[in-house]
Design an enzyme around this catalytic site. Structure first.
Site, short mmCIF file in Angstrom:
data_model
loop_
_atom_site.label_atom_id
_atom_site.label_comp_id
_atom_site.label_asym_id
_atom_site.label_seq_id
_atom_site.Cartn_x
_atom_site.Cartn_y
_atom_site.Cartn_z
N ASN A 96 0.81 -1.23 0.00
CA ASN A 96 0.00 0.00 0.00
C ASN A 96 0.84 1.28 0.00
O ASN A 96 0.46 2.27 -0.59
CB ASN A 96 -1.03 -0.01 1.13
CG ASN A 96 -0.42 -0.08 2.50
OD1 ASN A 96 0.75 -0.44 2.66
ND2 ASN A 96 -1.19 0.28 3.50
N GLU A 136 4.75 -4.13 12.15
CA GLU A 136 3.73 -3.07 11.98
C GLU A 136 2.57 -3.71 11.23
O GLU A 136 2.68 -4.00 10.04
CB GLU A 136 4.32 -1.89 11.20
CG GLU A 136 5.57 -1.28 11.82
CD GLU A 136 5.34 -0.71 13.21
OE1 GLU A 136 4.20 -0.30 13.51
OE2 GLU A 136 6.29 -0.70 14.01
N CYS A 162 -3.19 1.27 6.76
CA CYS A 162 -3.33 0.67 8.09
C CYS A 162 -4.08 1.59 9.04
O CYS A 162 -4.81 1.13 9.91
CB CYS A 162 -1.96 0.33 8.65
SG CYS A 162 -0.85 1.75 8.67
P1 NAP Z 1 1.00 -9.16 3.69
O1 NAP Z 1 0.21 -10.00 2.78
O2 NAP Z 1 1.19 -9.60 5.08
O3 NAP Z 1 2.42 -8.96 2.97
C1 NAP Z 1 3.40 -8.07 3.45
C2 NAP Z 1 4.76 -8.51 2.96
O4 NAP Z 1 5.09 -9.77 3.55
C3 NAP Z 1 4.85 -8.73 1.45
O5 NAP Z 1 6.12 -8.35 1.00
C4 NAP Z 1 4.65 -10.24 1.33
O6 NAP Z 1 5.20 -10.79 0.16
C5 NAP Z 1 5.42 -10.70 2.55
N1 NAP Z 1 5.05 -12.02 3.03
C6 NAP Z 1 3.90 -12.70 2.80
N2 NAP Z 1 3.95 -13.91 3.44
C7 NAP Z 1 5.13 -13.96 4.08
C8 NAP Z 1 5.76 -14.93 4.91
N3 NAP Z 1 5.17 -16.09 5.20
N4 NAP Z 1 6.98 -14.67 5.41
C9 NAP Z 1 7.60 -13.50 5.15
N5 NAP Z 1 7.05 -12.53 4.35
C10 NAP Z 1 5.84 -12.76 3.83
O7 NAP Z 1 0.42 -7.68 3.77
P2 NAP Z 1 -0.07 -6.74 2.57
O8 NAP Z 1 -1.37 -7.27 2.05
O9 NAP Z 1 1.06 -6.53 1.61
O10 NAP Z 1 -0.29 -5.34 3.30
C11 NAP Z 1 -1.51 -4.94 3.84
C12 NAP Z 1 -1.48 -5.08 5.35
O11 NAP Z 1 -0.40 -4.29 5.88
C13 NAP Z 1 -2.72 -4.56 6.04
O12 NAP Z 1 -3.12 -5.45 7.04
C14 NAP Z 1 -2.27 -3.23 6.66
O13 NAP Z 1 -3.00 -2.81 7.77
C15 NAP Z 1 -0.86 -3.56 7.01
N6 NAP Z 1 -0.09 -2.32 7.16
C16 NAP Z 1 0.31 -1.95 8.41
C17 NAP Z 1 1.01 -0.76 8.59
C18 NAP Z 1 1.46 -0.32 9.97
O14 NAP Z 1 2.31 0.56 10.06
N7 NAP Z 1 0.93 -0.88 11.04
C19 NAP Z 1 1.29 0.06 7.49
C20 NAP Z 1 0.85 -0.35 6.22
C21 NAP Z 1 0.17 -1.55 6.07
P3 NAP Z 1 4.29 -10.99 -1.16
O15 NAP Z 1 3.84 -9.65 -1.56
O16 NAP Z 1 5.22 -11.63 -2.11
O17 NAP Z 1 3.15 -11.88 -0.74
#
Ligand code: NAP
Length: 483
Positions: A151, A249, A283
């Site tokens: 995002n 995060e 987020c």
């Molecule tokens: P995600 O599906 O958890 O993926 C995040 C990253 O982790 C991607 O690079 C993904 O790779 C990788 N990943 C996936 N499975 C993994 C594993 N088993 N081991 C290690 N890495 C792995 O999250 P997203 O859909 O990209 O992001 C949206 C989420 O992020 C939402 O829940 C949002 O609230 C949260 N977010 C939180 C913050 C904060 O500061 N708290 C800020 C922004 C977003 P791939 O892309 O190759 O699957």
């Protein structure tokens, strides 16, 4: 646009060892815009090896010298702002004006942490002996694995690698697979700035392989992760094997509380902006709105009017639109499911709730910003992170009830409160179980202030000097000078 991008490993731009690639899609058109190496475990191992090899040398440089590379990289990013922003809009969907803001903010964050070079401070603690001195110094943790979401693909990697680099850590980063292009182009700016070979590496490829190897490989001493809560939990359990340092995060379900004395105009403006920005895929998006019954009908009417004014479109062709597409059709369907669930339990749709009509929306993952009323906490939308453009509004009777409702979630990231009563504002802020409370504003994460989640929204902090501490180990040195 160049349609082939590479990984940065040990100072070289390389293909994956397997020579395989994956495609990146523009969510506004669903067209393939680029191919990117599908990195594997061997690529990650090479990158970690390089980062390990140069760690001592980089960590031993005086911080002000590390800062010079960082300031140069920030300036290079500014020089290439337009190109990186256009890549970001094409792969992520956010309008070009917002993409430019993200890239500028990333450059500023690098400068901020470069300036922290002067403030990596230790302590001298008095001892009970005239012969002894107790020194506390801070040292870099080692190789950092930085894993980012789609995002904010540039800023959320920079929020990790900028403090890591100034602390003296070396880095292997992995961007999200939907949005690797702007991150790759940003890393080119570090290379242009002359960052020493091996200090910064970037491996693209699936989380289940590249991310998994980064988490499990003992060479990475710390995992800095932003993403979904369930991924964070999986990472935490795997990283536990080596007791790695972690910052996580994670997701949020952020409440907006509107009291009866709120400045309704600014509550509505702030509420609409923070509910729908980046199509609610942030987020700290507002996920739940609680409004005092005394002002509810006026607030709801104004909120719907303001929402209907939002312009949707392809943010590359129409940079001034407010909203672009969602990241994928899957994410759009997930949002629709939350809306359907809410309707089945009694919610009413006041606007939106469907894909926009018209030729220009046909191929992209567009969705109308949606306002719901008559919602309750049995609905998924009030409990889970929708990560879509939906604002559910619940009318409440008193402010004691509202704090209970706001805290009735497994998440604890950000809360927003609108009231003119300072005493009440502080009292509500103190009662909310979350890392950030914005009163009469919806600012979001900014570099000088700590940002992190309570409960299942995460562990550790990003941004500010607190974010820097996450990359430093504390060492106590007790010296007997023998006099
Ligand atoms: P995600 O599906 O958890 O993926 C995040 C990253 O982790 C991607 O690079 C993904 O790779 C990788 N990943 C996936 N499975 C993994 C594993 N088993 N081991 C290690 N890495 C792995 O999250 P997203 O859909 O990209 O992001 C949206 C989420 O992020 C939402 O829940 C949002 O609230 C949260 N977010 C939180 C913050 C904060 O500061 N708290 C800020 C922004 C977003 P791939 O892309 O190759 O699957």
């Amino acid at each position: 646009m160049q349609n082939k991008f590479c990984m940065l490993i040990d100072g070289k731009w390389v293909e994956a060892e397997s020579e395989e690639n994956f495609e990146v899609i523009n969510p506004a058109t669903s067209k393939v815009i680029a191919k990117v190496p599908a990195g594997g475990r061997e690529d990650v191992r090479k990158a970690l090896k390089a980062a390990e090899r140069v760690f001592k040398e980089w960590g031993n440089l005086p911080p002000v010298q590390r800062a010079k590379f960082m300031h140069k990289a920030a300036n290079s990013i500014r020089k290439h702002e337009e190109e990186i922003s256009r890549l970001l809009t094409q792969e992520q969907g956010k309008p070009l004006l917002e993409a430019r803001g993200e890239i500028r903010g990333a450059a500023d964050a690098i400068d901020y942490y470069a300036e922290e070079a002067h403030r990596i401070l230790g302590e001298v603690i008095p001892t009970n002996s005239a012969k002894q001195h107790s020194l506390v110094i801070k040292q870099p943790i080692g190789v950092v694995a930085a894993i980012g979401p789609w995002n904010y693909p540039v800023s959320l990697l920079i929020w990790k690698l900028a403090p890591a680099l100034i602390a003296g850590c070396t880095v292997v980063a992995k961007p999200a697979s939907y949005t690797p292009l702007s991150a790759i182009r940003t890393f080119e700016c570090f290379v242009e700035a002359g960052i020493p070979v091996g200090v910064l590496n970037l491996v693209t490829g699936p989380g289940s392989i590249v991310g998994d190897e980064l988490v499990k490989n003992p060479a990475a001493k710390k995992i800095a992760f932003t993403g979904e809560t369930h991924t964070g939990k999986e990472i935490m359990s795997k990283a536990g094997t080596n007791l790695k340092r972690l910052s996580l995060e994670l997701g949020g379900s952020c409440p907006l509380i509107v009291c009866e004395d709120a400045d309704l105009e600014s509550a509505v403006k702030g509420g609409v902006y923070r509910s729908f920005r980046n199509m609610g895929q942030v987020c700290n998006s507002i996920n739940r709105i609680y409004v005092d019954k005394a002002v509810a009908s006026r607030f709801i009417e104004m909120f719907v009017e303001e929402t209907k004014r939002l312009k949707i479109g392809n943010g590359l062709k129409e940079p001034e639109v407010d909203l672009g597409p969602m990241i994928t059709d899957e994410q759009r369907k997930h949002t629709e499911e939350h809306i359907k669930d809410a309707i089945s339990k009694g919610a009413r749709v006041l606007c939106g709730g469907k894909e926009p009509e018209g030729e220009k929306f046909k191929r992209g993952f567009f969705f109308e910003p949606t306002v719901l009323t008559e919602v309750n906490h049995a609905m998924l939308i009030m409990q889970e992170e929708t990560f879509g453009p939906v604002a559910p509004i619940m009318v409440v009777n008193d402010m004691e009830e509202v704090v209970k409702l706001a805290n009735d979630t497994r998440y604890g990231l950000v809360s927003y409160v609108y009231t003119k009563d300072l005493k009440r504002a502080i009292s509500i802020a103190e009662s909310l179980e979350c890392g950030t409370v914005d009163i009469n504003n919806v600012s979001g994460g900014e570099v000088p202030y700590p940002y992190g989640g309570w409960k299942e929204s995460g562990l550790g902090l990003e941004l500010s000097h607190y974010g820097l501490e996450e990359y430093l180990e504390v060492k106590h040195i007790r010296v007997d000078i023998g006099r």
